[in-house]
Design an enzyme around this catalytic site. Structure first.
Site, PDB file in Angstrom:
ATOM      1  N   GLU A   1     -38.598 -27.834   3.739  1.00 19.17           N
ATOM      2  CA  GLU A   1     -39.118 -27.578   5.095  1.00 19.17           C
ATOM      3  C   GLU A   1     -39.398 -28.925   5.766  1.00 19.17           C
ATOM      4  O   GLU A   1     -39.155 -29.123   6.948  1.00 19.17           O
ATOM      5  CB  GLU A   1     -40.399 -26.752   5.014  1.00 19.17           C
ATOM      6  CG  GLU A   1     -41.006 -26.459   6.380  1.00 19.17           C
ATOM      7  CD  GLU A   1     -42.134 -25.439   6.321  1.00 19.17           C
ATOM      8  OE1 GLU A   1     -42.058 -24.496   5.504  1.00 19.17           O
ATOM      9  OE2 GLU A   1     -43.096 -25.594   7.092  1.00 19.17           O
TER      10      GLU A   1
ATOM     11  N   ARG B   1     -39.079 -20.933  10.397  1.00 16.75           N
ATOM     12  CA  ARG B   1     -39.064 -22.416  10.281  1.00 16.75           C
ATOM     13  C   ARG B   1     -37.727 -23.019  10.714  1.00 16.75           C
ATOM     14  O   ARG B   1     -37.285 -24.031  10.192  1.00 16.75           O
ATOM     15  CB  ARG B   1     -39.398 -22.891   8.860  1.00 16.75           C
ATOM     16  CG  ARG B   1     -40.747 -22.485   8.377  1.00 16.75           C
ATOM     17  CD  ARG B   1     -41.896 -23.008   9.242  1.00 16.75           C
ATOM     18  NE  ARG B   1     -43.098 -22.318   8.827  1.00 16.75           N
ATOM     19  CZ  ARG B   1     -43.534 -21.181   9.404  1.00 16.75           C
ATOM     20  NH1 ARG B   1     -42.907 -20.669  10.464  1.00 16.75           N
ATOM     21  NH2 ARG B   1     -44.607 -20.585   8.964  1.00 16.75           N
TER      22      ARG B   1
ATOM     23  N   SER C   1     -46.240 -27.559   3.818  1.00 16.40           N
ATOM     24  CA  SER C   1     -45.337 -26.988   2.810  1.00 16.40           C
ATOM     25  C   SER C   1     -44.092 -27.847   2.672  1.00 16.40           C
ATOM     26  O   SER C   1     -43.434 -28.172   3.665  1.00 16.40           O
ATOM     27  CB  SER C   1     -44.909 -25.575   3.221  1.00 16.40           C
ATOM     28  OG  SER C   1     -46.034 -24.739   3.246  1.00 16.40           O
TER      29      SER C   1
END
Ligand SMILES: Cc1cc2nc3c(=O)[nH]c(=O)nc-3n(C[C@H](O)[C@H](O)[C@H](O)COP(=O)(O)OP(=O)(O)OC[C@H]3O[C@@H](n4cnc5c(N)ncnc54)[C@H](O)[C@@H]3O)c2cc1C
Length: 330
Positions: free
Chosen positions: A299, A179, A229
C-alpha cells in the site's frame, strides 16, 4: 540514463519566485517514516498558481518531478530522488464550506477537514480524523478507515495534467477503488476537490470522531515513525492477521521493525533505512506466500530510482516495477 544537471534548474526556479527552492533537501524531514535520501530540488510553491506554473515549467523542459503531500504513505529511497519534488503543503491550502459542500485545496490536512466539517455540523468525514496526510494524498489512495473512504464524499476534483492543463474531473472519472484511484495510473495532479457531506447531529459526529481516535490509539503504534499499513488487505482477508499468524510481529532488520501492536505496520525504531524496510517487506511477503499462497501488495508507495536507474517519474514508482517485488519470494 543521462544525468541531469539540477543546479541551473534550481537557479531558474528561484528566479520564478514561486516559493522556497531547496537543494539536496533530505526527504527524511518530510516523511512520517523519517526515512529518505535527498530530493535534488525541493520546491514549496506558496500559491495554486505557483504549483501550476512550476508543473508547466518542468513539463515543458522534460524535467522529472514528483508531488509530495505529508509523506505519510511513501517510502523514499536512501539514494534520494533525481527529480524536483513539489510540496503541496503551502500552496494548496484554501478551504471553504457552502451548505453541505466542502471545497478544499489538496494540501489541506485530512484531520483539519474532519474538524471543520464537525464544527459545521456536517457528517461524512468522521473517518478522516484518524488518517494523517493531505487531501491530495487521500484522493490518490482513496484513503479510508472505519468502513468509509474518500469515494463516499468526493464529488469532483480539479486536476492538472501534462496534456490538458487544469480541468475538472468527476468522482466517477477518478475510478476510486479500495486504496486505488486513477491518480495512480495517470499523471494527474490534484489541485482541489469538492466533497458533499450530510447534515448531522453535532454531538454524535464529535462522539464518533472521539471513538475512532481512541480505537486507533489502542490498536496502532501511534507516535512511532511509520507509514500506516504497509500492505493492502487481500480482501476478504486482512494483511495484519496473515502477518501476525506467520509470527512476524517483532521481526527486525536494522532499525526497521514489525510493530508488536499491529503486524501490518513497520516502524522506524531508530535510524532505519529504506533498504531495511524493503528487506523486511520482502521477507514478510515471502513467508505469507509460502504459508498461505497469498501475494501481499504494497500500500505504501515507493519513491526513488528503480533498480535499472529509471527516473522518478510517476509511472515507475510502483514497488513491483522499481525494486523487484514482482515475485513474492525472489
Ligand atoms: C499512522 C498512520 C496511519 C494511517 N492510517 C491510514 C488509514 O487508516 N487509512 C488510509 O487509507 N491510510 C492511512 N495511512 C496512510 C496515509 O496517511 C494516507 O494514504 C494519506 O492519505 C496520504 O496522504 P499524504 O499527503 O501523506 O500523501 P503522500 O504520502 O505525500 O503521497 C502519497 C501518494 O500520493 C501522491 N500525491 C500526494 N498529493 C498529491 C496530489 N495533490 N496530486 C497527485 N498526487 C499526489 C504522491 O505522489 C504519492 O504517490 C496512515 C498513515 C500513517 C502514518
Amino acid at each position: 540514463m543521462t544525468s541531469i544537471d539540477f543546479a541551473p534548474i534550481a537557479r531558474d526556479l528561484r528566479s520564478l519566485k514561486l516559493g522556497a527552492v531547496l537543494d539536496e533537501e533530505p526527504l527524511s524531514r518530510h516523511t512520517s517514516y523519517r526515512i529518505g535520501g535527498p530530493a535534488r530540488v525541493y520546491l514549496e510553491p506558496t500559491t495554486e498558481d505557483g504549483v501550476v506554473t512550476s508543473l508547466e515549467w518542468l513539463k515543458n523542459r522534460d524535467i522529472p518531478y514528483f508531488i509530495l503531500g505529508q509523506g505519510t504513505n511513501v517510502l523514499v529511497s536512501d539514494r534520494g530522488v533525481q527529480a524536483v519534488v513539489i510540496s503541496t503543503s503551502r500552496g494548496l491550502k484554501d478551504c471553504s464550506i457552502s451548505g453541505t459542500t466542502v471545497e478544499a485545496g489538496s494540501g489541506v490536512l485530512l484531520t483539519k477537514l474532519s474538524h471543520l466539517a464537525e464544527r459545521s455540523g456536517l457528517a461524512g468525514l468522521e473517518f478522516a480524523i484518524s488518517i494523517p496526510g493531505t487531501l491530495g494524498g487521500a484522493l490518490v489512495m482513496n484513503a479510508g478507515a472505519h468502513g468509509s473512504a474518500m469515494v463516499k464524499v468526493v464529488k469532483s476534483v480539479r486536476v492538472w495534467d501534462p496534456v490538458a492543463g487544469v480541468h475538472q474531473i468527476s468522482a466517477d472519472e477518478a475510478e476510486f477503488e479500495y486504496r486505488q484511484s486513477r491518480f495512480q495510473r495517470y499523471p494527474w495532479i490534484a489541485l482541489s476537490a469538492e466533497m458533499v457531506l450530510a447534515l448531522g447531529d453535532h454531538d454524535h459526529i464529535r462522539q464518533t470522531m472521539r471513538h475512532f481516535m481512541a480505537q486507533r490509539k489502542s490498536t496502532q503504534p501511534v507516535g512511532e515513525p511509520n507509514a500506516g499499513s504497509v500492505f493492502k488487505n487481500p480482501t476478504p482477508l486482512y494483511a495484519g492477521q496473515l502477518i501476525e499468524r506467520v509470527g512476524a510481529k517483532g521481526w527486525r532488520i536494522g532499525d526497521a521493525e514489525v510493530s508488536s501492536l499491529h503486524a501490518n505496520f513497520i516502524t522506524n525504531v531508530g535510524q532505519a533505512k529504506a533498504s531495511e524496510v524493503l528487506h523486511l517487506m520482502r521477507r514478510i511477503r515471502c513467508v505469507v506466500y509460502q504459508r498461505y499462497h497469498v501475494i501481499l501488495r504494497p500500500e505504501v508507495r515507493w519513491i526513488g530510482p528503480g533498480e535499472g536507474g529509471a527516473r522518478a517519474t510517476w509511472e515507475n514508482l510502483w514497488f513491483e516495477e522499481g525494486v523487484g517485488l514482482r515475485e513474492p519470494c525472489e
